[in-house]
Each structure stands twice: as structure tokens, then as C-alpha cells.
Design an enzyme around this catalytic site. Structure first.
Site, PDB file in Angstrom:
ATOM      1  CB  CYS A   1      -4.337 -11.790   2.654  1.00 35.58           C
ATOM      2  SG  CYS A   1      -3.422 -12.513   4.013  1.00 35.58           S
TER       3      CYS A   1
ATOM      4  CE1 TYR B   1      -1.178  -3.504   9.649  1.00 37.81           C
ATOM      5  CE2 TYR B   1      -0.485  -4.504   7.564  1.00 37.81           C
ATOM      6  CZ  TYR B   1      -0.175  -3.815   8.733  1.00 37.81           C
ATOM      7  OH  TYR B   1       1.110  -3.440   8.975  1.00 37.81           O
ATOM      8  CB  CYS B   2      -2.965 -10.141   6.483  1.00 39.76           C
ATOM      9  SG  CYS B   2      -4.572 -10.439   5.736  1.00 39.76           S
ATOM     10  NE  ARG B   3       0.205 -13.318   2.246  1.00 36.61           N
ATOM     11  CZ  ARG B   3       0.599 -14.221   3.140  1.00 36.61           C
ATOM     12  NH1 ARG B   3       1.654 -13.992   3.878  1.00 36.61           N
ATOM     13  NH2 ARG B   3      -0.055 -15.336   3.291  1.00 36.61           N
TER      14      ARG B   3
END
Lengths: 228, 228
Positions: free
Chosen positions: B183, B177-179
Site C-alpha cells: 500500500c 503505516y497503512c494497509r
DNA sequence: GATACATTCAATTGAACAATTGAATGTATC
DNA sequence: GATACATTCAATTGTTCAATTGAATGTATC
């Protein structure tokens, strides 16, 4: 396998969408269309702006896909597009009500009111309609009521209410509703009814919110109010 | 017992709020602040706009009460205000994704992707973290991770991922996962991992959505992810 | 097919907003 | 208290948006 960075594309469209919501007249038009579909003429009349001006604002809303139009006879009828259009408005309203003091004050001032004025929620009315110890009263105008209303609601337009008090029961609480959360008709109706000795409260949300909620819950047949 | 018609007051403020969301740069700034608090300098750098320009956009956001600032040393740190700020952005994004074809296509194109790329929901990851058969991987940069991350997530910044593959297990699925939803870091990370023989999928939403959801659910201690 | 009428388009004017620049403010650190 | 530096303010220019007016389009009805 086409666009490069989706973030910028998404945000440029979201920004465009937000700007489309960024005008008082357009919010009012969306509000009106949350009750059903109307001709340009009707929308102009109800919003109090000129026909040409209303037309332009409606085009702005169509351009970003939140309003649709269909021809019916010599009129074009405008309505909210499918999708979570009203939900987006509700989210913005909720934010304004929570974060802008002036809005919060105005709303509680007007609708939160006195202790026994505590508005009734849509969830609450569901249960109480089943028990049959309340009357649901729709005080919007005839045309709005005809386009759709809460199941089991009786209709007396607000400007005919005073002359039609005999149609309402005195042994059950009268729950009044109108267009939506910020519509004052039901609030005024409650005040009138109380002056005349009725037990009455206001539904916190109105037809617009009820319809949006029932739309989101798709065609789940168990969610509507039941008259019994 | 003060203002006359609350509707107009509410809608004029809502319109102002909507206009504040109506610029790509401001949406980007809100996006950055959904990860935590940052100085003006940092925000300008991360959004790719000038310091003066960022400052002005931040003032616009402060004026309508969706951003707050506090001083820390020689910097002023900006962050999202309390209240459903991110929720309003999410509602607008959801509307754009549903009603604007170009957006819908770009998103499914990029993230919906192939069948076995089917992104994982936050609900799903909760259950699977309990079972212990997945690894949660945070690929944002160090500073973002330090400001907060999903419980149990390990951190490898996306630009160090290729050199750090040995830190990841090959017998369990790696959920990156990221922002946030738009993203691309986690999407790229998944592609890299798969090229190197790992089983990997993307979390559909990112830290921003997780944090907003946990904020709404107030201090309900049962809602966060549990490491076991 | 002609008329009536609802809606849209086109052109104008004034107002609001975006971005840039350079100066000014204010706070921490020495 | 003086200095350094992050942030904000003020002034400018170009662009976009809002509202009004009058003309043009297009569809139903006669």
C-alpha cells in the site's frame, strides 16, 4: 522512480504465480522436484502423464520462475528454483488442510490415525537421533535416496521392505519417512512393520519439508540432524 | 478407512485453492478484507469493479473456504475466514518478490528507496514504542482505522495529513503505516512529512500483516504492541 | 558428419473461466 | 404486509487454458 502503482503490478504477478500452482499435475511435478532434479522423461514417468504434457507444464512453471533447468548429457534436468518455492506450496497446503473439511478428514484419516500412530515431528526426531534410541528409515526409491536424505537415515525401498526386515532392530523404534507429508509410502511401511512386531511410527513430514526447512535456515550448520 | 490415495485428493483441492487466488481482483478483495469486514457495495467501490463482478469473485472465494459472510442489517458483510488465509497470500507474495525480478525491482524502487528510507519492521517498532521515542501514525481511512489498528497508533487519514501536521511532534520520529506491504499511502505520507521537516519512516508491513501475525500467535497476550 | 534420442514447438479441439447484463431472490424497514 | 434495496442467480459472449498429436529442434555419441 519508474512504475506507478506497485500494488497492481505485484498482484498481477502474484495472480500469475497462483495460477501456475493451480493445476494438479503441476503440483505433482513440484512435489517430485522437491526430491531433487529429474529429466523430463523421468518426471513424465513418475507423474504418470505424457512427455509432451509434462514438458508443457514444466514450461509453465519455468515461465514464472519456480523451476529451473540445466542440461546434463543428453538430458535436461529440471529442479525447483532457488527461493521459497516449496514454502509457498506448503502455505497453500496448510490452508487447504485447515479450511477444507474434506482435506482435513482425509489427512487425519490416513496419517493422524490411531493414538499410537501419532506422527513424529522433525524437531522431535532431532532430539531422539541424538539419544540414539531410534532408527530413521527412508523408504523412498533408490534414486531419490541417492539425491539426498536425512542425516543418519538407512535406506530400504518400500517394495523391498518385507524381504529386508532382518536389517532392522527390534529393540529400538523405527521412524519411517518418505517424500513428504502426503506420501503414503512411510504410512504403509509403518503398518507393515507393526504387523511384523516392530515398534514403528511415521515422520509427520518427509524429505521435501526437511530440505525446505534446511534451505530456509540457510547454511546454519547446527540445524541438520546429527548422527552422533 | 475411506479415501484411497490422499495425495491426489489433497492436490486437487490445493490446485483449486491456488486458482482461487489466481486473479488480480480476488487478491485485491482479499487485501481489502484483511482490514476488516465490508459489504459487497463497499468492496466493489474500493476495488473499482462492478457489484455483480465483485459478488461473483467473492462467491469463488467463499466456495473454497477462504471468505465468510454474515448478515448485518440490510448488508452482508464479507471477511477473511479463520485459518491461515492471509499467510498463504503472504507466502505467494514473498515468492513473487524473491523470484520475479520485475516485482523485486518495483518493490525496492518504491519502498526500499533511499538509505534513510529504510523501512521499519514490526519487531523493531515494538521495542521503540516501549521506549516512547516514536509516534505511530495510521494513514488509512477512518473506516479502516475504526475496524482495528495497531495499539497506540494515532490516526490521520492520508488526504488530511497536510492540513493536520500540527498534530504531529517534531522531536520524535513518525512511523507511518497503512494497509499492508504494498500500500502506497504510508510511503506518500513519509515523503510529505519529510518535505515538511519531520523525521519519518515507513513501517515495512501494515495492518494486514500485523493482524495476521497476531492471529497466528493465537491469544498470546505478550505479543501485541504495548503503549506503555 | 551422421545418427539417435530427449525435448520443445505448433496446431487442433474441447473445456473452463471472466465479465456483462437483466431478472430474481431475500431481508430490513416502514 | 408492502416497499426498498442489497445481493445473488442465469444466460451470454469472448478469452484463456488443458491435452493430444505430429513435426521440428538441438545435443551427445558413434
Amino acid at each position: 522512480m519508474s512504475s506507478q502503482n506497485p500494488e497492481r503490478l505485484v498482484y498481477s504477478h502474484v495472480a500469475e504465480l497462483a495460477r501456475a500452482f493451480g493445476h494438479e499435475h503441476r503440483l505433482k511435478l513440484l512435489d517430485l522436484m522437491s526430491q531433487g532434479e529429474w529429466s523430463l522423461d523421468e518426471l513424465a514417468k513418475r507423474s504418470g502423464i505424457s512427455v509432451a504434457n509434462a514438458s508443457q507444464h514444466l514450461q509453465t512453471l519455468r515461465r514464472v520462475g519456480v523451476v529451473t533447468a540445466r542440461r546434463a548429457g543428453k538430458n535436461v534436468l529440471f529442479s525447483l528454483a532457488d527461493g521459497p518455492v516449496f514454502d509457498a506450496v506448503v502455505a497453500m497446503r496448510a490452508l487447504a488442510e485447515r479450511n477444507i473439511a474434506e482435506v482435513r478428514l482425509a489427512v487425519t484419516d490416513y496419517f493422524g490415525g490411531l493414538d499410537d500412530m501419532e506422527p513424529v515431528s522433525l524437531d522431535e526426531i532431532r532430539a531422539r537421533m541424538r539419544d540414539g534410541n531410534v532408527v530413521l528409515l527412508d523408504v523412498r526409491d533408490e534414486a531419490e535416496y541417492r539425491q539426498g536424505h536425512l542425516p543418519g537415515a538407512i535406506h530400504i525401498a518400500s517394495d523391498e521392505l518385507e524381504a529386508s526386515l532382518s536389517r532392522l532392530p527390534r529393540d529400538r523404534e523405527v521412524i519411517a519417512y518418505c517424500r513428504g507429508r502426503y506420501c503414503i509410502l512411510s504410512s504403509d511401511a509403518v503398518a507393515l512393520l507393526r504387523r511384523n512386531g516392530f515398534r514403528s511410527r511415521r515422520l509427520e513430514d518427509g524429505y521435501a519439508e526437511w530440505k525446505a526447512a534446511n534451505r530456509s535456515e540457510a547454511s546454519d550448520e547446527t540445524t541438520g540432524l546429527r548422527t552422533g
